[in-house]
Design an enzyme around this catalytic site. Structure first.
Site, PDB file in Angstrom:
ATOM      1  N   HIS A  10       0.851  -1.187   0.000  1.00 40.44           N
ATOM      2  CA  HIS A  10       0.000   0.000   0.000  1.00 40.44           C
ATOM      3  C   HIS A  10       0.886   1.237   0.000  1.00 40.44           C
ATOM      4  O   HIS A  10       1.650   1.443   0.938  1.00 40.44           O
ATOM      5  CB  HIS A  10      -0.880   0.009   1.246  1.00 40.44           C
ATOM      6  CG  HIS A  10      -2.084   0.898   1.118  1.00 40.44           C
ATOM      7  ND1 HIS A  10      -1.969   2.228   0.840  1.00 40.44           N
ATOM      8  CD2 HIS A  10      -3.409   0.649   1.213  1.00 40.44           C
ATOM      9  CE1 HIS A  10      -3.179   2.770   0.790  1.00 40.44           C
ATOM     10  NE2 HIS A  10      -4.060   1.830   1.004  1.00 40.44           N
ATOM     11  N   LYS A  27     -10.694   7.326 -10.773  1.00 41.31           N
ATOM     12  CA  LYS A  27     -10.022   8.606 -10.986  1.00 41.31           C
ATOM     13  C   LYS A  27     -10.293   9.142 -12.394  1.00 41.31           C
ATOM     14  O   LYS A  27     -10.293  10.351 -12.622  1.00 41.31           O
ATOM     15  CB  LYS A  27      -8.511   8.442 -10.761  1.00 41.31           C
ATOM     16  CG  LYS A  27      -7.721   9.746 -10.812  1.00 41.31           C
ATOM     17  CD  LYS A  27      -6.346   9.581 -10.189  1.00 41.31           C
ATOM     18  CE  LYS A  27      -5.477   8.665 -10.999  1.00 41.31           C
ATOM     19  NZ  LYS A  27      -5.004   9.310 -12.248  1.00 41.31           N
TER      20      LYS A  27
END
Length: 909
Positions: free
Chosen positions: A151, A578
């Site tokens: 991450h 996005k």
């Protein structure tokens, strides 16, 4: 097929009181530790900040804490940030401990309609008329693989995770009614753990490395995930497996050490390190189980015969003890143990943990050989003592070995299609072919690549020097080829191609892998690694079925896919969000999945979808089982892979009961979704969904990409600039050095909006889409009833709306230097938020967000209590930094607020 289920009475249902009691106790103990170690004034500062942040203002806006933080020194800012972040982490522990009890009771509650375990799913299907033969066939086809990934915004250190684990364990003990003296003892031990946590550094002085990420994830695998997998196979074998054995339907995967897309720190060395580290974990477990079996199986031939195969296996034992000559099972297990130890020495350069002496026996060349030896033991016991003599431990060992091999978790390789293009361009140039690959159009590229796969001649020469990027790519692929030779084909899960958009994007890595022997060219090319194109943007998702059809129409695709062809396709939630916003992204993924399944079926090929989900709502987050059940009918087919990223790994798999529940629920959902009959939605509903997605796309793009002031607003009204400079994650936040939103990675995009409490990627575009499409409440309710995924979309969106705090977000807006543009953009966001909230409530007839899920509502409220003061402190520190204060302590304090907010909100990226 036995279906015995434990449906005993679960006892009292917990209420919010359990959560608050836990949170209050841990908060009190932290205050006590701060006062004990740093004095009463220090504890009072923390208490004042927390109390002030929780005060409601008459107009409903966030309280201003300028007066409290304005004169705070940088040293005190670090202290306060540490304290508030620690409160946030402890609040999570308090909720998790109560939540584990709540989940355990909910799973056992009689009359629950949705199967939450694989055993319950089987029972439901049997009740519907499924035969044992049909279920056995379904199990054989299943391939359920959660894939652990790193991450880029992971903030916690391993030492802090260890403290949290011990605090959780002690809190779990307090669920029982304990004698006063024992309860007091546990409280004192909790105080010590919290005090030690308070004295442990929360942040990393340097950026985390890939090695750190591998070690951190493997710690959770070792302590909770692997034990959960073992338990599940043991239970499944006993309760639903025919003849006590289950197909290896559940496996684990990983990207840690293999995902090099935009990551300069991932290469052949990290690939080798990851697999060696994983091998050590699983080989040590195998060896420990074999040792236990050796202790149990002191069966003498004086009392029972054994099979010829077992005698032959026992006869290979080196230097057998004279005391064991009539105990062939022990002799065989000694040989198995020694060969496992030799495997460990070969793969990890260490003997297994339980080896008392070194051995010169040959290591197993493949996990199948290990399984075969164990099956010789099982067969002899069955033939000369019966099924009940075998025992569950030995069968479970075989099942886990079939699922995990010597690699524990299959490791994916991932690279961007652009890198493949540049690498091939150089290879063709250096080979003297005269081909300028980057100058070719798509048709010419595909024709050239197909030609390269039609023969065995390599492009690469050991006598040619290549550029840095090409050398690194070839070295990584060489390492992968060596790993396949050492561990077997199962060690590489797939080769994932980011930014896939064309047929040549699929063919390029095949040509590159041919250079290292993982693909064999010729009239009938073959491959030992699966190729998985990743369709990420809205356009790529729409174009994916056409690309799949072009690929499957090639004769070489059938020989590469093998006798029982299954093509994996990865679907991206992050970049599509996005690119086009929440609704368009979810619709694009669902529609793309259906179209891909249709195309694969038409071409006579099975489909395995790989869902690239993140932890946040905007990146496909939410309960994994519910996400599977919401997939379009016909797309699951018993097979599914999905990513589990950084912060969510600890949350979903951080302890054995939680890991077991999530893995079991995921397997159950895959089975149920696979057996569900397909049905076409009403054309009017389908048209409404399409109109909503398209309108939402345009509404999102109008703000994020068409407004020229938005890019500056994003960089100033969120802490993205500071996040880029912090030691968070091992991967760069952006693919390039630009500030363009197109180039920013999706995870820091989502993470930044979460930090500023907008949660914008989880809901923006929905309300404007409804308005642009002219949809009524009734039509939206029809959508919710006609599309399973739309119901899940609304539920997750409502959570994101509830987690947002527009009052605090307004404070971040004030950080923007261009006040007029910032106010205009914020007003548009505020209007969209208010409208989305009203529409969501109207669809389900609610009066407040999450009022139909009171426990989740309270969870969000509790998170706010711990996160709100951190936001106010972060705002003060950001304002100072942007005013020119570059004090190092101020930077560290910002990092601590980032860590605390991320911990409190959890699904932030």
């Amino acid at each position: 097929m036995p279906l015995s289920l434990d449906l005993s009475s679960p006892g009292d249902r917990p209420t919010s009181r359990h959560v608050r009691q836990n949170a209050n106790l841990l908060s009190d103990l932290l205050n006590e530790a701060i006062a004990y170690l740093d004095g009463e004034d220090a504890a009072k500062l923390v208490a004042t900040a927390r109390s002030a942040a929780s005060q409601e203002t008459p107009d409903g806006e966030a309280p201003r804490l300028d007066h409290l933080f304005a004169d705070l020194s940088s040293d005190k800012a670090i202290f306060l940030a540490r304290a508030l972040a620690s409160h946030s982490m402890l609040a999570n522990i308090g909720e998790d401990v109560a939540g584990r009890r709540r989940h355990a009771e909910a799973d056992a509650k009689p009359g629950d309609e949705r199967p939450r375990t694989l055993v319950d799913a089987v029972k439901a299907l049997v009740a519907e008329g499924k035969s044992p033969a049909e279920l056995t066939k379904a199990f054989a086809a299943m391939n359920v693989v959660p894939v652990l990934t790193a991450h880029p915004t992971e903030v916690r250190r391993r030492s802090m995770v260890d403290r949290e684990t011990e605090i959780s364990r002690l809190m779990a003990l307090r669920r029982h009614h304990l004698p006063p003296d024992l309860d007091a003892d546990i409280r004192e031990r909790l105080f010590r753990e919290i005090a030690l946590m308070w004295r442990t550094r929360l942040y990393r002085p340097e950026r985390i490395t890939v090695k750190d990420e591998i070690r951190n994830a493997l710690s959770i695998v070792r302590t909770s995930i692997l034990p959960a997998v073992i338990d599940l196979y043991a239970d499944w074998s006993q309760q639903i497996g025919q003849h006590g054995q289950m197909a290896p339907l559940l496996k684990m995967g990983s990207w840690l050490g293999g995902d090099r897309d935009g990551h300069p720190g991932v290469n052949g060395d990290t690939l080798k390190l990851a697999l060696a580290s994983q091998a050590r974990v699983i080989l040590d477990w195998y060896a420990g189980e074999v040792r236990k079996l050796w202790s149990n199986l002191a069966v003498s031939t004086a009392y029972t015969p054994v099979s010829e195969e077992l005698l032959a296996l026992a006869g290979q034992t080196r230097d057998p003890s004279v005391h064991r000559l009539d105990e062939p099972y022990r002799l065989a297990l000694e040989l198995i143990f020694d060969r496992l130890s030799a495997v460990s020495q070969k793969l990890t350069n260490q003997w297994v943990a339980f080896a008392t002496s070194r051995t010169d026996v040959e290591p197993y060349t493949h996990p199948d050989a290990f399984v075969a030896d164990l099956k010789i033991v099982i067969d002899s016991l069955e033939r000369n003592g019966g099924e009940r003599l075998v025992g569950s431990a030995l069968r479970t060992l075989v099942e886990v070995a079939q699922a995990c091999g010597f690699h524990l978790m299959s490791l994916d390789l991932r690279q961007n299609a652009d890198v493949h293009e540049r690498t091939l361009h150089e290879l063709f140039q250096r080979a003297g072919t005269g081909v300028k690959y980057l100058d070719l159009d798509e048709e010419a590229r595909s024709k050239l690549l197909i030609s390269e796969l039609s023969h065995q001649r390599p492009l690469v020469s050991p006598f040619t020097a290549y550029g840095e990027e090409t050398t690194r790519e070839l070295a990584t692929m060489e390492a992968a080829a060596q790993m396949v030779r050492d561990y077997g084909h199962g060690c590489i899960g797939a080769y994932v191609i980011s930014k896939s958009a064309t047929l040549s994007d699929i063919l390029e890595p095949l040509v590159l892998l041919k250079q290292v022997g993982l693909v064999w060219g010729g009239a009938a090319p073959r491959a030992s690694v699966k190729i998985s194109p990743l369709f990420e943007t809205i356009g790529d998702l729409e174009n994916g079925p056409r690309v799949l059809r072009q690929w499957l129409e090639l004769p070489l695709s059938r020989t590469i896919l093998g006798d029982r062809p299954v093509q994996e396709i990865m679907l991206g939630y992050s970049d599509s969000n996005k690119d086009g916003g929440y609704v368009a992204s979810r619709r694009g993924v669902a529609r793309g999945a259906s179209a891909l399944a249709f195309e694969a079926e038409r071409m006579g090929v099975g489909l395995q979808l790989f869902h690239g989900r993140g932890g946040s709502v905007g990146r496909g987050g939410g309960p994994a089982a519910e996400a599977v059940l919401a997939q379009p009918a016909g797309t699951v087919q018993g097979r599914i892979r999905m990513t589990e990223q950084g912060e969510m790994i600890a949350r979903r798999f951080g302890d054995q009961p939680t890991a077991r529940r999530n893995l079991d629920g995921l397997a159950a959902a895959v089975l149920m979704a696979s057996e569900r009959e397909a049905h076409r939605p009403d054309p009017k509903v389908e048209a409404a969904m399409t109109a909503l997605a398209e309108a939402s796309f345009h509404g999102f793009r109008a703000l994020v990409y068409d407004d020229p002031a938005f890019e500056d607003f994003f960089w100033s009204a969120t802490p993205i600039g500071e996040i880029v400079g912090l030691n968070i994650g091992s991967r760069p936040a952006s693919r390039t050095a630009s500030r363009k939103i197109e180039d920013l990675r999706a995870i820091p995009w989502v993470f930044s909006w979460s930090q500023a409490r907008f949660m914008l990627p989880g809901w923006y575009g929905f309300a404007s889409g409804v308005e642009r499409a002219g949809l009524s409440t009734g039509q939206l309710q029809d959508l919710a009833g006609g599309f399973d995924f739309f119901g899940a979309l609304l539920s997750n969106m409502e959570l994101a709306l509830a987690q947002s705090h527009m009052g605090i977000a307004a404070r971040y807006k004030d950080l923007s230097p261009n006040k007029a543009d910032a106010q205009r953009i914020f007003d548009a966001i505020q209007r969209e938020h208010d409208s989305a909230r009203q529409i969501a409530l109207a669809i389900r007839g609610g009066s407040a967000l999450l009022d139909n899920q009171p426990e989740l509502a309270e969870s969000v409220a509790l998170a706010g209590l711990s996160v709100d003061p951190l936001n106010h402190l972060q705002l003060e520190l950001l304002a100072r930094r942007r005013a020119g204060d570059q004090d190092e302590n101020g930077r560290l304090a910002i990092q601590l607020t980032v860590a605390g907010i991320a911990a409190g909100l959890r699904n932030t990226g």
